[in-house]
Design a protein around this motif. Structure first.
Motif, PDB file in Angstrom:
ATOM      1  N   GLY A  99      22.141  10.710 130.291  1.00 56.74           N
ATOM      2  CA  GLY A  99      21.106   9.748 130.674  1.00 56.74           C
ATOM      3  C   GLY A  99      21.344   9.290 132.101  1.00 56.74           C
ATOM      4  O   GLY A  99      21.414  10.096 133.014  1.00 56.74           O
ATOM      5  N   ALA A 100      21.517   7.987 132.275  1.00 56.97           N
ATOM      6  CA  ALA A 100      21.730   7.430 133.606  1.00 56.97           C
ATOM      7  C   ALA A 100      23.214   7.411 133.986  1.00 56.97           C
ATOM      8  O   ALA A 100      23.564   7.063 135.102  1.00 56.97           O
ATOM      9  CB  ALA A 100      21.168   6.015 133.682  1.00 56.97           C
ATOM     10  N   ARG A 101      24.087   7.791 133.055  1.00 62.50           N
ATOM     11  CA  ARG A 101      25.534   7.770 133.325  1.00 62.50           C
ATOM     12  C   ARG A 101      25.967   9.134 133.850  1.00 62.50           C
ATOM     13  O   ARG A 101      25.614  10.176 133.283  1.00 62.50           O
ATOM     14  CB  ARG A 101      26.276   7.430 132.035  1.00 62.50           C
ATOM     15  N   VAL A 102      26.748   9.131 134.950  1.00 63.00           N
ATOM     16  CA  VAL A 102      27.229  10.363 135.556  1.00 63.00           C
ATOM     17  C   VAL A 102      28.731  10.224 135.781  1.00 63.00           C
ATOM     18  O   VAL A 102      29.178   9.296 136.455  1.00 63.00           O
ATOM     19  CB  VAL A 102      26.519  10.640 136.907  1.00 63.00           C
ATOM     20  N   LEU A 103      29.492  11.149 135.196  1.00 61.69           N
ATOM     21  CA  LEU A 103      30.941  11.163 135.362  1.00 61.69           C
ATOM     22  C   LEU A 103      31.318  12.403 136.162  1.00 61.69           C
ATOM     23  O   LEU A 103      30.919  13.512 135.816  1.00 61.69           O
ATOM     24  CB  LEU A 103      31.637  11.185 134.001  1.00 61.69           C
ATOM     25  N   VAL A 104      32.087  12.208 137.233  1.00 61.83           N
ATOM     26  CA  VAL A 104      32.472  13.305 138.126  1.00 61.83           C
ATOM     27  C   VAL A 104      33.985  13.485 138.049  1.00 61.83           C
ATOM     28  O   VAL A 104      34.740  12.548 138.296  1.00 61.83           O
ATOM     29  CB  VAL A 104      32.040  13.012 139.575  1.00 61.83           C
ATOM     30  N   GLY A 105      34.415  14.701 137.718  1.00 60.80           N
ATOM     31  CA  GLY A 105      35.838  14.961 137.528  1.00 60.80           C
ATOM     32  C   GLY A 105      36.243  14.483 136.137  1.00 60.80           C
ATOM     33  O   GLY A 105      35.584  13.616 135.563  1.00 60.80           O
ATOM     34  N   PHE A 106      37.301  15.072 135.593  1.00 61.58           N
ATOM     35  CA  PHE A 106      37.709  14.708 134.233  1.00 61.58           C
ATOM     36  C   PHE A 106      38.944  13.812 134.261  1.00 61.58           C
ATOM     37  O   PHE A 106      40.009  14.213 134.719  1.00 61.58           O
ATOM     38  CB  PHE A 106      38.006  15.956 133.398  1.00 61.58           C
ATOM     39  N   ARG A 107      38.736  12.592 133.794  1.00 59.19           N
ATOM     40  CA  ARG A 107      39.834  11.667 133.534  1.00 59.19           C
ATOM     41  C   ARG A 107      39.605  11.172 132.116  1.00 59.19           C
ATOM     42  O   ARG A 107      38.637  10.448 131.846  1.00 59.19           O
ATOM     43  CB  ARG A 107      39.848  10.519 134.545  1.00 59.19           C
ATOM     44  N   GLU A 108      40.458  11.608 131.205  1.00 58.35           N
ATOM     45  CA  GLU A 108      40.250  11.384 129.783  1.00 58.35           C
ATOM     46  C   GLU A 108      39.960   9.926 129.440  1.00 58.35           C
ATOM     47  O   GLU A 108      39.013   9.630 128.716  1.00 58.35           O
ATOM     48  CB  GLU A 108      41.463  11.884 128.998  1.00 58.35           C
ATOM     49  N   ALA A 109      40.747   9.014 129.975  1.00 54.40           N
ATOM     50  CA  ALA A 109      40.560   7.594 129.648  1.00 54.40           C
ATOM     51  C   ALA A 109      39.191   7.087 130.120  1.00 54.40           C
ATOM     52  O   ALA A 109      38.513   6.357 129.400  1.00 54.40           O
ATOM     53  CB  ALA A 109      41.678   6.755 130.265  1.00 54.40           C
ATOM     54  N   ALA A 110      38.785   7.501 131.304  1.00 56.52           N
ATOM     55  CA  ALA A 110      37.487   7.071 131.845  1.00 56.52           C
ATOM     56  C   ALA A 110      36.346   7.651 131.021  1.00 56.52           C
ATOM     57  O   ALA A 110      35.353   6.949 130.745  1.00 56.52           O
ATOM     58  CB  ALA A 110      37.365   7.491 133.304  1.00 56.52           C
ATOM     59  N   TRP A 111      36.460   8.900 130.610  1.00 56.91           N
ATOM     60  CA  TRP A 111      35.416   9.517 129.790  1.00 56.91           C
ATOM     61  C   TRP A 111      35.352   8.849 128.429  1.00 56.91           C
ATOM     62  O   TRP A 111      34.276   8.592 127.914  1.00 56.91           O
ATOM     63  CB  TRP A 111      35.667  11.021 129.661  1.00 56.91           C
ATOM     64  N   ALA A 112      36.516   8.577 127.834  1.00 56.41           N
ATOM     65  CA  ALA A 112      36.551   7.935 126.509  1.00 56.41           C
ATOM     66  C   ALA A 112      35.878   6.562 126.573  1.00 56.41           C
ATOM     67  O   ALA A 112      35.084   6.208 125.699  1.00 56.41           O
ATOM     68  CB  ALA A 112      37.987   7.817 126.026  1.00 56.41           C
ATOM     69  N   GLU A 113      36.177   5.808 127.609  1.00 54.52           N
ATOM     70  CA  GLU A 113      35.580   4.483 127.767  1.00 54.52           C
ATOM     71  C   GLU A 113      34.074   4.578 127.983  1.00 54.52           C
ATOM     72  O   GLU A 113      33.299   3.884 127.347  1.00 54.52           O
ATOM     73  CB  GLU A 113      36.231   3.740 128.933  1.00 54.52           C
ATOM     74  N   ALA A 114      33.664   5.472 128.880  1.00 60.37           N
ATOM     75  CA  ALA A 114      32.247   5.607 129.210  1.00 60.37           C
ATOM     76  C   ALA A 114      31.419   6.069 128.007  1.00 60.37           C
ATOM     77  O   ALA A 114      30.286   5.639 127.829  1.00 60.37           O
ATOM     78  CB  ALA A 114      32.073   6.566 130.377  1.00 60.37           C
ATOM     79  N   LEU A 115      32.006   6.944 127.196  1.00 62.49           N
ATOM     80  CA  LEU A 115      31.277   7.500 126.059  1.00 62.49           C
ATOM     81  C   LEU A 115      31.529   6.742 124.765  1.00 62.49           C
ATOM     82  O   LEU A 115      30.984   7.091 123.717  1.00 62.49           O
ATOM     83  CB  LEU A 115      31.635   8.982 125.869  1.00 62.49           C
ATOM     84  N   GLY A 116      32.380   5.732 124.833  1.00 67.58           N
ATOM     85  CA  GLY A 116      32.668   4.940 123.636  1.00 67.58           C
ATOM     86  C   GLY A 116      33.438   5.713 122.575  1.00 67.58           C
ATOM     87  O   GLY A 116      33.256   5.504 121.389  1.00 67.58           O
ATOM     88  N   LEU A 117      34.318   6.601 123.016  1.00 68.96           N
ATOM     89  CA  LEU A 117      35.101   7.427 122.073  1.00 68.96           C
ATOM     90  C   LEU A 117      36.558   7.007 122.061  1.00 68.96           C
ATOM     91  O   LEU A 117      37.111   6.560 122.988  1.00 68.96           O
ATOM     92  CB  LEU A 117      35.008   8.906 122.448  1.00 68.96           C
TER      93      LEU A 117
END
Length: 117
Positions: A99-117
């Protein structure tokens, strides 16, 4: 979600395994085979809130071959976006667009937080 990656990239492989392990549904797009368009990059940059330089794959061969470390500062934002759109290998990966969220590069903690996982 749209997951842009270069299949041979180990970081992209790790991110894909992470997404799969969390049961995330996504559309896979090879960034080398199907470059992000100028319009996509413009929208993703605006949505990400990141400086445009974070969209450049600074460890890539193309980045070094073009001498971008020294050239980016003197380029306009439009010139930088056009350059990114010209070659998917210049783009930092992976990119995850949800959607409106864009994640650049993989940082597991940041992705988990952003995606609510």
């Amino acid at each position: 979600m749209l997951f842009l990656c270069y299949p041979k990239c180990t970081t992209c492989q790790k991110a894909r395994r992470w997404l799969d392990g969390h049961g995330a549904a996504y559309e896979l797009r090879d960034i080398k085979e199907e470059n992000p368009s100028l319009e996509e990059l413009r929208a993703w940059h605006a949505a990400s809130g990141l400086p445009l330089r974070r969209f450049f794959n600074t460890s890539g061969q193309q980045y070094r071959a073009l001498g971008l470390k020294d050239r980016l500062a003197s380029m306009t934002e439009e010139e930088q976006l056009a350059l990114l759109a010209s070659d998917g290998m210049l783009v930092k990966r992976p990119i995850l667009v949800d959607g409106a969220r864009v994640l650049v590069g993989f940082r597991e903690a940041a992705w988990a937080e952003a995606l609510g996982l």
